[in-house]
Scaffold this motif. Structure first.
Motif, PDB file in Angstrom:
ATOM      1  N   LEU A 155       0.816  -1.215   0.000  1.00 41.87           N
ATOM      2  CA  LEU A 155       0.000   0.000   0.000  1.00 41.87           C
ATOM      3  C   LEU A 155       0.853   1.269   0.000  1.00 41.87           C
ATOM      4  O   LEU A 155       0.328   2.365  -0.213  1.00 41.87           O
ATOM      5  CB  LEU A 155      -0.937   0.018   1.219  1.00 41.87           C
ATOM      6  CG  LEU A 155      -1.960  -1.106   1.300  1.00 41.87           C
ATOM      7  CD1 LEU A 155      -2.713  -1.038   2.618  1.00 41.87           C
ATOM      8  CD2 LEU A 155      -2.926  -1.028   0.124  1.00 41.87           C
ATOM      9  N   ALA A 156       2.135   1.119   0.249  1.00 48.60           N
ATOM     10  CA  ALA A 156       3.030   2.273   0.290  1.00 48.60           C
ATOM     11  C   ALA A 156       3.573   2.579  -1.099  1.00 48.60           C
ATOM     12  O   ALA A 156       3.650   1.701  -1.965  1.00 48.60           O
ATOM     13  CB  ALA A 156       4.187   2.014   1.255  1.00 48.60           C
ATOM     14  N   ILE A 157       3.939   3.823  -1.308  1.00 52.03           N
ATOM     15  CA  ILE A 157       4.607   4.224  -2.544  1.00 52.03           C
ATOM     16  C   ILE A 157       6.113   4.216  -2.322  1.00 52.03           C
ATOM     17  O   ILE A 157       6.591   4.164  -1.187  1.00 52.03           O
ATOM     18  CB  ILE A 157       4.153   5.624  -3.013  1.00 52.03           C
ATOM     19  CG1 ILE A 157       4.543   6.691  -1.967  1.00 52.03           C
ATOM     20  CG2 ILE A 157       2.668   5.649  -3.305  1.00 52.03           C
ATOM     21  CD1 ILE A 157       4.317   8.124  -2.437  1.00 52.03           C
ATOM     22  N   SER A 158       6.860   4.264  -3.408  1.00 48.68           N
ATOM     23  CA  SER A 158       8.308   4.434  -3.342  1.00 48.68           C
ATOM     24  C   SER A 158       8.643   5.790  -3.954  1.00 48.68           C
ATOM     25  O   SER A 158       7.755   6.545  -4.355  1.00 48.68           O
ATOM     26  CB  SER A 158       9.008   3.315  -4.120  1.00 48.68           C
ATOM     27  OG  SER A 158       8.794   3.483  -5.518  1.00 48.68           O
ATOM     28  N   SER A 159       9.911   6.083  -4.057  1.00 48.74           N
ATOM     29  CA  SER A 159      10.312   7.340  -4.691  1.00 48.74           C
ATOM     30  C   SER A 159       9.860   7.387  -6.146  1.00 48.74           C
ATOM     31  O   SER A 159       9.618   8.471  -6.688  1.00 48.74           O
ATOM     32  CB  SER A 159      11.833   7.515  -4.606  1.00 48.74           C
ATOM     33  OG  SER A 159      12.511   6.413  -5.198  1.00 48.74           O
ATOM     34  N   ILE A 236       0.735  -1.517   7.438  1.00 46.12           N
ATOM     35  CA  ILE A 236      -0.068  -0.454   6.839  1.00 46.12           C
ATOM     36  C   ILE A 236      -1.409  -1.055   6.439  1.00 46.12           C
ATOM     37  O   ILE A 236      -1.458  -2.137   5.843  1.00 46.12           O
ATOM     38  CB  ILE A 236       0.617   0.156   5.603  1.00 46.12           C
ATOM     39  CG1 ILE A 236       1.985   0.727   5.963  1.00 46.12           C
ATOM     40  CG2 ILE A 236      -0.249   1.259   4.986  1.00 46.12           C
ATOM     41  CD1 ILE A 236       2.775   1.239   4.765  1.00 46.12           C
ATOM     42  N   ALA A 237      -2.470  -0.354   6.776  1.00 44.27           N
ATOM     43  CA  ALA A 237      -3.812  -0.811   6.404  1.00 44.27           C
ATOM     44  C   ALA A 237      -4.514   0.296   5.632  1.00 44.27           C
ATOM     45  O   ALA A 237      -4.251   1.479   5.833  1.00 44.27           O
ATOM     46  CB  ALA A 237      -4.618  -1.177   7.649  1.00 44.27           C
ATOM     47  N   ALA A 238      -5.400  -0.109   4.719  1.00 44.22           N
ATOM     48  CA  ALA A 238      -6.148   0.867   3.932  1.00 44.22           C
ATOM     49  C   ALA A 238      -7.224   1.515   4.792  1.00 44.22           C
ATOM     50  O   ALA A 238      -7.927   0.840   5.547  1.00 44.22           O
ATOM     51  CB  ALA A 238      -6.778   0.179   2.722  1.00 44.22           C
ATOM     52  N   GLY A 239      -7.304   2.846   4.659  1.00 48.38           N
ATOM     53  CA  GLY A 239      -8.333   3.587   5.374  1.00 48.38           C
ATOM     54  C   GLY A 239      -9.394   4.081   4.414  1.00 48.38           C
ATOM     55  O   GLY A 239      -9.472   3.638   3.265  1.00 48.38           O
ATOM     56  N   GLU A 240     -10.203   5.006   4.870  1.00 46.54           N
ATOM     57  CA  GLU A 240     -11.272   5.535   4.033  1.00 46.54           C
ATOM     58  C   GLU A 240     -10.724   6.477   2.970  1.00 46.54           C
ATOM     59  O   GLU A 240      -9.791   7.225   3.205  1.00 46.54           O
ATOM     60  CB  GLU A 240     -12.291   6.285   4.912  1.00 46.54           C
ATOM     61  CG  GLU A 240     -13.040   5.389   5.885  1.00 46.54           C
ATOM     62  CD  GLU A 240     -14.064   6.175   6.692  1.00 46.54           C
ATOM     63  OE1 GLU A 240     -14.227   7.380   6.428  1.00 46.54           O
ATOM     64  OE2 GLU A 240     -14.690   5.571   7.585  1.00 46.54           O
ATOM     65  N   GLY A 241     -11.335   6.412   1.798  1.00 43.40           N
ATOM     66  CA  GLY A 241     -10.975   7.350   0.740  1.00 43.40           C
ATOM     67  C   GLY A 241      -9.540   7.262   0.270  1.00 43.40           C
ATOM     68  O   GLY A 241      -8.952   8.255  -0.163  1.00 43.40           O
ATOM     69  N   GLY A 242      -8.948   6.062   0.367  1.00 43.23           N
ATOM     70  CA  GLY A 242      -7.574   5.899  -0.079  1.00 43.23           C
ATOM     71  C   GLY A 242      -6.523   6.266   0.945  1.00 43.23           C
ATOM     72  O   GLY A 242      -5.324   6.217   0.662  1.00 43.23           O
ATOM     73  N   ASP A 257      -2.387  10.366   4.320  1.00 40.44           N
ATOM     74  CA  ASP A 257      -2.878  10.222   2.954  1.00 40.44           C
ATOM     75  C   ASP A 257      -1.984   9.287   2.154  1.00 40.44           C
ATOM     76  O   ASP A 257      -2.438   8.589   1.254  1.00 40.44           O
ATOM     77  CB  ASP A 257      -2.928  11.593   2.265  1.00 40.44           C
ATOM     78  CG  ASP A 257      -3.820  12.564   2.997  1.00 40.44           C
ATOM     79  OD1 ASP A 257      -5.035  12.329   3.046  1.00 40.44           O
ATOM     80  OD2 ASP A 257      -3.299  13.550   3.542  1.00 40.44           O
ATOM     81  N   GLN A 258      -0.697   9.308   2.498  1.00 40.40           N
ATOM     82  CA  GLN A 258       0.270   8.464   1.793  1.00 40.40           C
ATOM     83  C   GLN A 258       1.296   7.934   2.781  1.00 40.40           C
ATOM     84  O   GLN A 258       1.626   8.601   3.778  1.00 40.40           O
ATOM     85  CB  GLN A 258       1.002   9.235   0.693  1.00 40.40           C
ATOM     86  CG  GLN A 258       0.161   9.618  -0.502  1.00 40.40           C
ATOM     87  CD  GLN A 258      -0.186   8.433  -1.387  1.00 40.40           C
ATOM     88  OE1 GLN A 258       0.326   7.324  -1.204  1.00 40.40           O
ATOM     89  NE2 GLN A 258      -1.049   8.669  -2.372  1.00 40.40           N
ATOM     90  N   ALA A 259       1.809   6.754   2.468  1.00 36.31           N
ATOM     91  CA  ALA A 259       2.963   6.200   3.176  1.00 36.31           C
ATOM     92  C   ALA A 259       4.016   5.899   2.117  1.00 36.31           C
ATOM     93  O   ALA A 259       3.705   5.355   1.056  1.00 36.31           O
ATOM     94  CB  ALA A 259       2.596   4.933   3.932  1.00 36.31           C
ATOM     95  N   MET A 260       5.241   6.278   2.390  1.00 36.17           N
ATOM     96  CA  MET A 260       6.318   6.117   1.407  1.00 36.17           C
ATOM     97  C   MET A 260       7.478   5.348   2.026  1.00 36.17           C
ATOM     98  O   MET A 260       7.891   5.631   3.154  1.00 36.17           O
ATOM     99  CB  MET A 260       6.797   7.495   0.939  1.00 36.17           C
ATOM    100  CG  MET A 260       8.001   7.459   0.020  1.00 36.17           C
ATOM    101  SD  MET A 260       8.471   9.122  -0.534  1.00 36.17           S
ATOM    102  CE  MET A 260      10.093   8.777  -1.223  1.00 36.17           C
TER     103      MET A 260
END
Length: 453
Positions: A155-159, A236-242, A257-260
């Motif tokens: 669920l996390a993004i990278s660079s 990391i868990a998904a919440g409301e609205g992304g 809003d984001q995890a990186m």
């Protein structure tokens, strides 16, 4: 006539691969290159170049605020558009990628816009099934972000994804303590995001001089970044609205809003067919090479991040050029990786070259010259920001072993200081250089008192 389709086949059209291809072609070699993503590689497409553009953007709010101390005022508050910034970044990256492609074409290099893998010591296989034989193969596939191994890491993004977000996150949690994590923490904080930086270690920037590590952390906190050391993301868990619910090992939960994840990078070797072709990989999965970038398979070479020697773009370029000079230019050339200047584009930024104080003390007695001062710009702007400069000097020979700077334009200063360190300049050489006044850099040649703190 050669028994091979080409003299050299390069896998990867990043900085190192492009340089090697162009120089080898200039020596008369028949060269082909394959790139599965976009020509230009990590640095140009989703690395140092777009990162620096975002860093510039993140510093404008400071400039607007500072300008009041110099008599400027604005009829309204400046506004920021993330979409406009990303569009401008994309336009510049497309231009640079196009220039790389043009330069390859001008050099007579054949370009294959698809993935290529090693099919043997003298052959590659393209994604469409085409096999091309080559007298030599150069692997310049680069590296990529390390993925997490905890629940919800996907669920996390990278660079990579951070450069193309649809919108600026109001809250973001970034995991990591290296230059990528720190730079993005500064970028997002400067643009208005609430940033929490989570790092499992006791300090940020492992391997850097201790004074620099402390100064960068202080700079992040002054920009509003919440720095959590000796901590890690557990899930990391998904919440409301992304949104994301980030659970830390300590038990705390952060909503963002984001995890990186910026927890490291790994060489791109998966599925390339290297081991089957006789290429040895080290314990980290990087390609093993000798001083001339030759692998354990004599016809296969490798340069850049895929070798995990020193993962910097200018180093990859040097390695690619040295390979071409050695193999096709008749000039055996190695790359000296000592005293390579580097920067971390935090705010304030860090520039460093040579040995840290700790490294130098392991080798012998040293003298330390250090200063921390308020820049002239800050006197009128009122910004609470200091400049740190430090010289590490061999006590016996007075040779300058290391130069370390944190402050505005540190990267520009360290590039020039790197020349002096590379040449073996002594403290007396620095002292004999007339200062350029008024400048922050003049402090490098006016330091007289040894640090005794």
């Amino acid at each position: 006539m050669s028994q091979y389709d080409v003299d050299l086949f390069v896998i990867g059209a990043g900085s190192g691969g492009v340089r090697a291809a162009r120089i080898a072609s200039g020596y008369g070699a028949r060269v082909a290159v394959a790139e599965e993503y976009r020509i230009g590689g990590t640095c140009v497409i989703r690395g140092c170049v777009p990162k620096k553009l975002l860093v510039y953007a993140s510093r404008f709010p400071d400039g607007f605020e500072d300008s009041a101390g110099f008599g400027w005022s604005f009829p309204a508050e400046p506004t920021f558009s993330w979409a406009a910034l990303i569009a401008a970044k994309d336009k510049e990256i497309a231009r640079l990628s196009g220039l790389y492609e043009q330069n390859l074409a001008k050099a007579g290099v054949a370009i294959h816009r698809q993935r290529a893998v090693v099919a043997g010591p003298n052959a590659v296989r393209l994604a469409d099934g085409t096999e091309i034989t080559a007298e030599r193969i150069l692997v310049a596939a680069g590296g990529g972000p390390t993925v997490g191994d905890f629940p919800g890491a996907e669920l996390a993004i990278s660079s990579n994804e951070a450069f193309d977000l649809a919108e600026l996150p109001e809250k973001i949690v970034i995991a990591g303590g290296g230059y990528i994590a720190i730079e993005f923490a500064g970028v997002f904080a400067g643009l208005g995001s609430q940033v929490t930086l989570v790092h499992r270690g006791e300090k940020l920037l492992r391997g850097f001089d201790e004074d620099l590590r402390d100064e960068v952390k202080a700079g992040l906190e002054k920009r509003g970044v919440i720095v959590r050391l000796n901590e890690r993301i557990a899930s990391i868990a998904a919440g409301e609205g992304g949104s994301k619910r980030v659970s830390l090992a300590s038990g705390e939960t952060l909503d963002a809003d984001q995890a990186m994840l910026a927890i490291g990078r790994a060489p791109h070797v998966g599925g390339l067919g290297l081991e089957a072709a006789g290429v040895r990989l080290n314990e980290k999965g990087a390609v093993e090479v000798d001083a001339f970038s030759q692998t354990s398979a004599p016809s296969i070479y490798a340069v850049g991040d895929v070798t995990d020697r020193m993962n910097l773009t200018p180093v990859a370029i040097r390695e690619g050029h040295a390979f071409a000079d050695t193999v096709y230019g008749g000039r055996p050339t190695t790359v000296d990786l000592s005293n390579v200047p580097t920067a971390v584009f935090a705010t304030p930024e860090l520039g460093t070259v040579g040995l840290t104080e700790a490294e130098a003390r392991e080798k012998g007695e040293v003298d330390i010259y250090k200063t921390r001062f308020r820049s002239m710009k800050a006197t009128l702007s009122g910004r609470d920001e200091k400049v740190l400069m430090k010289l590490v000097v061999d006590a016996a020979t007075t040779k300058v072993l290391g130069v370390h700077i944190v402050g505005e334009d540190a990267a520009e200063m360290i590039q020039v200081a790197g020349i002096a360190v590379k040449m073996g300049a002594t403290k007396a050489d620095f002292d004999a250089t007339v200062a350029l006044h008024p400048s922050a850099a003049e402090e490098l040649v006016t330091l007289r008192q040894k640090w005794t703190g």
